[in-house]
Design a protein around this motif. Structure first.
Motif, PDB file in Angstrom:
ATOM      1  N   GLU A 231      20.442  60.827  37.703  1.00 32.12           N
ATOM      2  CA  GLU A 231      21.164  59.569  37.910  1.00 32.12           C
ATOM      3  C   GLU A 231      20.612  58.472  37.005  1.00 32.12           C
ATOM      4  O   GLU A 231      21.375  57.686  36.441  1.00 32.12           O
ATOM      5  N   VAL A 232      19.293  58.426  36.870  1.00 30.02           N
ATOM      6  CA  VAL A 232      18.678  57.431  35.992  1.00 30.02           C
ATOM      7  C   VAL A 232      19.115  57.663  34.547  1.00 30.02           C
ATOM      8  O   VAL A 232      19.433  56.721  33.822  1.00 30.02           O
ATOM      9  N   GLU A 233      19.139  58.934  34.136  1.00 32.99           N
ATOM     10  CA  GLU A 233      19.561  59.256  32.771  1.00 32.99           C
ATOM     11  C   GLU A 233      21.024  58.871  32.563  1.00 32.99           C
ATOM     12  O   GLU A 233      21.380  58.294  31.538  1.00 32.99           O
ATOM     13  N   THR A 234      21.874  59.177  33.547  1.00 34.58           N
ATOM     14  CA  THR A 234      23.289  58.810  33.455  1.00 34.58           C
ATOM     15  C   THR A 234      23.443  57.296  33.387  1.00 34.58           C
ATOM     16  O   THR A 234      24.210  56.778  32.563  1.00 34.58           O
ATOM     17  N   LEU A 235      22.723  56.577  34.228  1.00 39.90           N
ATOM     18  CA  LEU A 235      22.781  55.118  34.220  1.00 39.90           C
ATOM     19  C   LEU A 235      22.283  54.570  32.889  1.00 39.90           C
ATOM     20  O   LEU A 235      22.880  53.646  32.328  1.00 39.90           O
ATOM     21  N   ARG A 236      21.224  55.166  32.345  1.00 39.15           N
ATOM     22  CA  ARG A 236      20.699  54.709  31.056  1.00 39.15           C
ATOM     23  C   ARG A 236      21.738  54.915  29.967  1.00 39.15           C
ATOM     24  O   ARG A 236      21.969  54.034  29.137  1.00 39.15           O
ATOM     25  N   GLN A 237      22.408  56.074  29.990  1.00 40.45           N
ATOM     26  CA  GLN A 237      23.440  56.340  28.993  1.00 40.45           C
ATOM     27  C   GLN A 237      24.614  55.370  29.145  1.00 40.45           C
ATOM     28  O   GLN A 237      25.149  54.875  28.154  1.00 40.45           O
ATOM     29  N   GLU A 238      25.006  55.102  30.411  1.00 41.46           N
ATOM     30  CA  GLU A 238      26.096  54.150  30.645  1.00 41.46           C
ATOM     31  C   GLU A 238      25.721  52.765  30.139  1.00 41.46           C
ATOM     32  O   GLU A 238      26.531  52.092  29.488  1.00 41.46           O
ATOM     33  N   LEU A 239      24.496  52.330  30.458  1.00 43.09           N
ATOM     34  CA  LEU A 239      24.058  51.005  30.015  1.00 43.09           C
ATOM     35  C   LEU A 239      23.963  50.941  28.495  1.00 43.09           C
ATOM     36  O   LEU A 239      24.334  49.923  27.886  1.00 43.09           O
ATOM     37  N   THR A 240      23.491  52.036  27.879  1.00 38.82           N
ATOM     38  CA  THR A 240      23.410  52.071  26.415  1.00 38.82           C
ATOM     39  C   THR A 240      24.808  51.989  25.818  1.00 38.82           C
ATOM     40  O   THR A 240      25.044  51.231  24.863  1.00 38.82           O
ATOM     41  N   ALA A 241      25.751  52.758  26.380  1.00 37.77           N
ATOM     42  CA  ALA A 241      27.124  52.738  25.875  1.00 37.77           C
ATOM     43  C   ALA A 241      27.745  51.351  26.072  1.00 37.77           C
ATOM     44  O   ALA A 241      28.432  50.832  25.178  1.00 37.77           O
ATOM     45  N   ARG A 242      27.499  50.755  27.225  1.00 38.20           N
ATOM     46  CA  ARG A 242      28.034  49.421  27.509  1.00 38.20           C
ATOM     47  C   ARG A 242      27.447  48.390  26.540  1.00 38.20           C
ATOM     48  O   ARG A 242      28.165  47.549  25.999  1.00 38.20           O
ATOM     49  N   ALA A 243      26.134  48.481  26.317  1.00 38.81           N
ATOM     50  CA  ALA A 243      25.496  47.545  25.387  1.00 38.81           C
ATOM     51  C   ALA A 243      26.022  47.758  23.969  1.00 38.81           C
ATOM     52  O   ALA A 243      26.269  46.789  23.239  1.00 38.81           O
TER      53      ALA A 243
END
Length: 179
Positions: free
Chosen positions: A99-111
């Motif tokens: 979940e942390v990895e998915t959230l990190r990827q989502e935040l990276t994509a959003r940024a």
């Protein structure tokens, strides 16, 4: 000392190896009476107490065996529960990490998207500013050209005609030269 001397002959008269039949008979009778009394009053309760004690010890041993078996079962159940808890904790940690990895990827994509949007917005603003600057520059060039033409020509052309003439001239100029 005289009394000691009189006792001595009594011992000497009956030796250790001599048998006195009367004494032996009474000793045997007394022994048999003692055995009968003990058998009637003492052996029964003593044997009963020994049997009760043996039964209570046997019950205690059986109870201890049962409790030990139950304790071993409980210990195995605890080991199984502990192993299950460890597996669940490992699974939970794995899921949390995913979940942390998915959230990190989502935040990276959003940024990254926000950065791309900012770059696109900045480019659009720059393009608009360039267009405005070109329009202002064109207007200033037109005004300067009109002023210069008015000074040079000194003709009777009115301002509207002069403006149209200059704008026509500027439109004929190459585009990259005006930029």
């Amino acid at each position: 000392m005289a009394s000691f001397a009189t006792v001595m002959p009594v011992f000497a008269a009956g030796g250790i190896t001599s048998i006195n039949p009367g004494l032996t008979l009474w000793t045997g009778i007394t022994f048999l009476l003692l055995l009968l009394v003990l058998a009637k009053f003492a052996w029964g309760p003593i044997v009963k107490q020994l049997a009760d004690r043996e039964r209570s010890i046997r019950e205690a041993i059986d109870s201890a065996k049962k409790e030990r078996a139950e304790a071993e079962k409980l210990m195995l159940a605890q080991k199984d529960a502990l192993a299950q808890a460890q597996r669940e904790a490992a699974e939970l940690a794995r899921r949390n990490q995913a979940e942390v990895e998915t959230l990190r990827q989502e935040l990276t994509a959003r940024a990254r998207k926000e950065a791309d949007d900012l770059v696109a917005d900045a480019r659009r603003q720059i393009t608009e500013e360039i267009s405005k600057a070109r329009a202002e520059l064109k207007a200033q060039v037109v005004d300067l050209a009109i002023d210069a033409a008015a000074r040079l020509v000194k003709a009777n052309l009115d301002e509207k005609s002069q403006r149209a003439l200059v704008e026509e001239y500027i439109a004929q100029l190459p585009t990259n030269r005006a930029a």
